[in-house]
Every structure is written in C-alpha cells, then in structure tokens.
Design a protein around this motif. Structure first.
Motif, short mmCIF file in Angstrom:
data_model
loop_
_atom_site.label_atom_id
_atom_site.label_comp_id
_atom_site.label_asym_id
_atom_site.label_seq_id
_atom_site.Cartn_x
_atom_site.Cartn_y
_atom_site.Cartn_z
N SER A 21 37.21 57.62 65.44
CA SER A 21 38.43 57.31 64.68
C SER A 21 38.23 56.05 63.85
CB SER A 21 39.61 57.14 65.63
OG SER A 21 40.78 56.79 64.95
N THR A 22 37.55 55.08 64.41
CA THR A 22 37.28 53.83 63.69
C THR A 22 36.41 54.10 62.46
OG1 THR A 22 37.47 52.55 65.73
CG2 THR A 22 36.28 51.53 63.89
N CYS A 23 35.36 54.88 62.63
CA CYS A 23 34.47 55.19 61.51
C CYS A 23 35.20 55.92 60.40
CB CYS A 23 33.28 56.02 61.99
SG CYS A 23 32.10 55.10 62.99
N LEU A 24 36.05 56.88 60.77
CA LEU A 24 36.79 57.63 59.76
C LEU A 24 37.78 56.73 59.04
CD1 LEU A 24 37.48 60.91 61.76
CD2 LEU A 24 35.74 60.54 60.01
N THR A 25 38.40 55.79 59.77
CA THR A 25 39.31 54.84 59.15
C THR A 25 38.59 53.96 58.14
OG1 THR A 25 40.68 54.80 61.15
CG2 THR A 25 40.96 52.99 59.60
N ARG A 62 20.51 54.48 72.07
CA ARG A 62 20.81 55.69 72.86
C ARG A 62 21.82 56.53 72.09
NH1 ARG A 62 25.40 55.36 76.86
NH2 ARG A 62 26.73 53.64 76.16
N LEU A 63 21.70 57.84 72.28
CA LEU A 63 22.58 58.79 71.58
C LEU A 63 23.93 58.83 72.29
CD1 LEU A 63 22.05 60.65 69.12
CD2 LEU A 63 21.71 62.51 70.75
N ILE A 64 25.02 58.70 71.53
CA ILE A 64 26.37 58.72 72.10
C ILE A 64 27.24 59.69 71.28
CG2 ILE A 64 26.32 56.37 73.01
CD1 ILE A 64 27.94 55.57 70.46
N MET A 65 28.30 60.16 71.89
CA MET A 65 29.31 60.94 71.17
C MET A 65 30.41 59.97 70.77
SD MET A 65 27.90 63.81 71.15
CE MET A 65 26.24 63.24 71.54
N SER A 66 30.57 59.75 69.49
CA SER A 66 31.46 58.69 69.02
C SER A 66 32.92 58.93 69.39
CB SER A 66 31.33 58.52 67.51
OG SER A 66 31.62 59.72 66.83
N CYS A 67 33.33 60.20 69.54
CA CYS A 67 34.73 60.47 69.89
C CYS A 67 35.04 60.07 71.33
CB CYS A 67 35.08 61.93 69.66
SG CYS A 67 34.40 63.07 70.89
N MET A 68 34.01 59.92 72.17
CA MET A 68 34.21 59.56 73.58
C MET A 68 33.76 58.12 73.87
SD MET A 68 35.53 62.28 74.82
CE MET A 68 35.45 62.02 76.59
#
Length: 592
Positions: A21-25, A62-68
């Motif tokens: 959400s932060t990235c989209l904002t 490390r690979l992360i899912m940004s929504c979580m």
C-alpha cells in the motif's frame, strides 16, 4: 512517520500501512492481485514480491511479499531487484498457463487488471503449449456473467461476497489448481451487493451481463460523474453511454461505482448498479407532448385515440410561453409539480417559472411533514450526521424502525463492517495490523452490539445482538423509555413488561458505555413518533456524554431533503394540490 529506502530513494511514510500500500501511494509500480484497499491482505497471489535488506551492507536480501510486510523504520527495500522481478515474472507466467487467449472477445478488455499487471511484469510470450484446464460455467442470475476459465485464484470474490458483504451462496470449491468459485447449484446470487464482483474481480470471471448484452468496449463509452437516484444515501456513480448507430439518442450502457471516501467508498449496491435500464425504455416520454384537445377527455376513449400529440421543441417553447403569459394575465392556472428524484436546480427552475404559490413538491402531506421533521432534527447542535466511515467505526448501534438493507443499502453494508469493531479492537491489543485481514478475522469474540427495534429486518439478522419486532407505535414507546433510561435509569415505569424493561436497561447501558454510539432511523415507517423518539435517544446520549451523538436518518428519495427546503411553511404538497383542483373543477361546473 518512519523513513524507509526503496531502490535508493528515501521516503517518509505512514507506518500503519503495509509495504505494498505504501509503494502504491508513492506511485511505485508493484503488481498485485489479491490485495484490495478495502479488504486488506491475505497473501494469496504472491505477485507483489519485493526484496528486503537487513542493512546497507546486505547485498543479497530476502524475498518478501509486500502486501504482508509491515513498514519498518529504516527499512531498505527494492522493487527493481533482478531476483524479485524474475520471481514476479514466474508467478504471472504460472497464472497465465490456463488463462484463455480471449482478450479480443472478453468483456473486461480495456479495463482488465490482469492485462495491466501482465504488461507491468514483462510477460509478453507464453511458453506453455499443453492442454489448458477448463471449467463449466454457471448461471448466476440476470446480472452476472460467469467465466471460470479466466480465474487466477486471487480469492477476492469470496472475500468480498462472504466476508465483507455477508453473502452465503458463493464459495471456493475444489483444491490445488482445480479451485472453483461458484455456487453449490446454479441460481441467482442472493446478496444485494453481488454486482461488486464485477469490479472486485481483477479478470473477466464475473462481468456485467446487462453491459455484455450490447457488446461495447470501455473506450466507446461517454462517462461522466453522477449521483445514484435510487435512494437518499447519495452514492457517487459513473454512468457510461454510447452513441447509437442510427442517429438516435445515446443509450445508457452501464453504471459503475465512483469512489467517494465519505459516502460509498469502493462499493455500490445492486439497485444502484443494475437499476438503470428504465432509462432506455421505449415507454418513457422522450419527446415534447402537448394536449391534443382542450375539452374533457372521457376515460372510455376509443382504442387508439391518443390523448397527446408530439410537437417539436421550438413549437413547444412558443406554446409554453403563451401559457405563461396567459397565467400572468390571470387567464390560466399554471401549476408546477417538482420531484424528490430530480436535482435541486431542476426544482428551482420550475418553481421560478410557475411562481412559488403554484409550485408543489410531488410529495404527500405526510411525507412532507416527515421530511420537515428530519430537517428540524438534523439542525440540533447535539446531533451529528455521520459519514459512511464514521458509521463503520461505531462501536454500538441502535436501529429504530428502519430496514436499511432496503431503504439505504450502502449504510447496511457499513453497519456490517461496524459489527467487527470489537474484533478489530482485540487485534489492536494483540498488535495485529488491521490490514492483515485473515489474521484479524480468525480472532474469537462477539460482534459489536447492534440492537434493532422495528417491524422488519433484512440481511443483518446474524450480526444483531438484540431484536424487538413490534409495531411503529411500540417501537416509538421503546425508544422514549430508552431515552429516559439514558438520562435517569430510575425514572422508568415499574409497569413495563420485565423482558422489555430488561432490554431497555441493557440497551441504555451499552449506549452509555460506548465511545462512538450511533442511532439509525428514517422515514420508511411513515411514523413521525419513531423519528422523534430516535432524536430523543440521540439528544439524551449527547447530554449524558457532553458531545454530539451520531444520528443517521434515512429518507425515501435521492433529493428528499433538498426539495423540502423550498417549503419551509409546510405547504405545497400533493394533498393541497388535489383540493385546489377540486375547487377549480367545482367552479367550472357552476360557471361553464
């Protein structure tokens, strides 16, 4: 506000939001499917992968899912990292393995979220050449098309329909790569917000059947902002019309939701979305009509004998100008009848044309009196008219005599979200972010208290803590006693039935103890005492808490309160018009 670094750029951001959400904002292009701004995160699609680094010395991350992923002050992230881009590309390629190549004929074409995310991920060539998995589609009623072969298993549909809107007849069936989103048996979707599946679905699984019946693309439509005319909530809409190919008037093709934070947010009820086709009806008066003959026309006119004739607009203007001139000379009685379903500007123009003494509201005397009462109540400084987000944040709700699912559907959806506020408070105490939707919903606990007193309750039965089904008179009496109990619990009559006394005392304790209590009532019961008693409860609460109390009063039509401002003296209703016409006819009969 925490400071984070994304691909070498530093940003100050809202620490309450997740990374996606932060990235989209911030305007950064991160692809996603399952996340929705109103429904939070569940991490189902794995499309929003990013890299997170321990510190500036970390070269691998490390690979992360940004929504979580919650925001961490000083966090270092990357959208453009090669590993993250390759992972996102592999996910979209896997999702597209069974997706059909039907973009040229898909109703979603031109506004497909899947198209946008596929292009963003750079997946332009399909390597898979095997047989695609196929599904059998279902009939879901007259409004929704079903094409399961386009599904990418984001789970948005069931999350909205079941979790957010309270529907029970749409499920996720099957497992692994054979998950099927549909009903146990074919049939019409029963929830009154099913049309939102069209906008919630990021592909073309659920599409607008009324739109598809006259196949047209988004770019062929002329779209403008508007307000829904089917109730008084005032939801913002975006009607889209297309020019006809035979030089006739443009044809309205569909209605979509237009985001408004304080009213409808992201969602619209089915009545507002699909109730537009009357506009295209051949039975509507689309041309100027004039009375064909001046004498009294018998109700037994022969078949085919038309009462009116069509005239061109220029002739109509001249004819109307003549009638106005004759009215000004006292030779004609010119009357204008307004409507609560049209704009304030239209009503004002008509009133200006015929004069205030000849303008009538289009409402009965009782309806007009009820609306005057609503207007008076809302002018009290102790009363606050809440926005939809404020309704969603209420921690105790009392509904008096109003079946809001039918009279103010979008408000009923907001009440459904308010029922989860105890659960949300528990999540906050456990430091679980509210955007982690699945985690929050797993918490145990009762709904926030919602008490209903009225004659009929639709769709909200399972979230109400107490109900009282009685006549409007008894509902008003209940509310009056409740107002007394809020002001002074010892003032209640001992003659009340024990069960009713217990409910009144219990409700008063809940409302007195709530930090954001909300009272809901309206005009649908056509009972003035119900409105007055709702105002008494709200003002009693306000006096007790020394602050304004939220009171939402539902009206019948989109511009009911706007129209009523023209009639401060209470006159100008249809009952008065009928009496006036009777007098005119009587005079004519005596002096032909």
């Amino acid at each position: 506000m925490p400071t984070i670094t994304i691909d070498g750029e530093k940003y100050q951001v809202d620490g309450e939001q997740n990374l996606l959400s932060t990235c989209l904002t911030l305007g950064l292009n991160v692809p996603y499917f399952c996340w929705h701004p109103e429904m939070g995160s569940v991490g189902a699609c794995r499309q929003c992968a990013m890299m997170e680094y321990k510190d500036s010395e970390d070269q691998h991350g490390r690979l992360i899912m940004s929504c979580m992923t919650p925001i961490r002050d000083g966090g270092i992230y990357s959208v453009k990292d090669e590993v993250a881009e390759e992972f996102r590309g592999s996910i979209i390629e896997d999702l597209m393995t069974n997706h059909p190549h039907d973009c040229p004929v898909c109703e979603e074409g031109g506004e497909c979220h899947l198209q946008d995310m596929t292009e963003m991920s750079g997946h332009t060539m399909r390597r898979y050449r095997g047989t695609k998995r196929t599904h059998r589609n279902q009939y879901l009623g007259p409004f929704i098309n079903h094409e399961m072969n386009r599904c990418i298993t984001c789970y948005r549909c069931v999350r909205f329909y079941n979790d957010y809107a309270g529907g029970e007849d749409l499920q996720a069936l099957g497992r692994n790569h054979q998950v099927y989103f549909g009903r146990q048996e074919e049939g019409r979707l029963e929830n009154g917000f099913s049309g939102n599946l069209v906008e919630v679905c990021p592909t073309g699984v659920f599409t607008d059947k009324t739109f598809s019946s006259h196949f047209v693309r988004k770019w062929d439509l002329q779209t403008a902002p508007s307000v829904c005319e089917h109730c008084a909530v005032g939801c913002n809409t975006a009607p889209g019309a297309r020019e006809s190919g035979n030089s006739n008037e443009p044809i309205l093709r569909r209605i979509t939701n237009l985001y408004h934070h304080d009213i409808n947010g992201y969602f619209l009820c089915d009545r507002g979305r699909f109730g537009y086709e009357y506009i295209n009806s051949a039975t509507r008066i689309q041309n100027v009509l004039s009375v064909r003959q001046e004498d009294v026309i018998s109700s037994t006119a022969e078949k085919g004998d038309r009462l009116h004739r069509e005239i061109n607009p220029q002739e109509a203007v001249l004819h109307l100008a003549e009638q106005i001139a004759m009215a000004n000379q006292g030779k004609r009685n010119l009357i204008g009848i307004g409507s609560p379903r049209t704009s304030l500007e239209n009503n004002y123009a008509l009133r200006k044309l015929v004069g205030s003494g000849n303008f009538y509201s289009g409402l009965s005397q009782r309806d007009q009196e009820l609306l005057h009462l609503v207007s008076t109540i809302q002018q009290d400084d102790r009363i606050q008219s809440p926005s939809t987000p404020e309704i969603e944040n209420a921690d105790a709700i009392l509904i008096l005599g109003e079946d809001i699912y039918n009279t103010a559907p979008r408000i009923s959806l907001a009440v459904r979200q308010a029922a989860r506020n105890r659960q949300k408070q528990q999540a906050k105490s456990l430091k679980i972010p509210l955007w982690q939707d699945s985690s929050v919903r797993q918490l145990e606990g009762d709904y926030s208290p919602i008490i209903f007193a009225g004659t009929e309750l639709s769709n909200l039965e399972k979230i109400t803590s107490n109900t009282l089904f009685e006549s409007p008179e008894k509902v008003a009496s209940f509310a009056c006693n409740l107002a007394l109990a809020i002001s002074d619990p010892t003032s209640l009559s001992p003659d009340l039935e024990p069960s009713l006394l217990e409910l009144i005392t219990h409700t008063a304790e809940i409302l007195r103890g709530a930090s954001k209590p909300l009272i809901i009532s309206g005009t649908s019961s056509k009972h003035a005492d119900t409105l007055k008693s709702a105002a008494q409860v709200a003002t009693a609460l306000s006096d007790y808490k020394k602050q304004p109390t939220m009171l939402y009063l539902a009206c019948d039509e989109v511009n009911s309160l706007g129209l009523i401002q023209f009639f401060n003296d209470g006159k100008g209703n249809l009952d008065e018009l009928l009496e006036r016409l009777k007098k005119i006819l009587t005079i004519k009969s005596l002096h032909p």
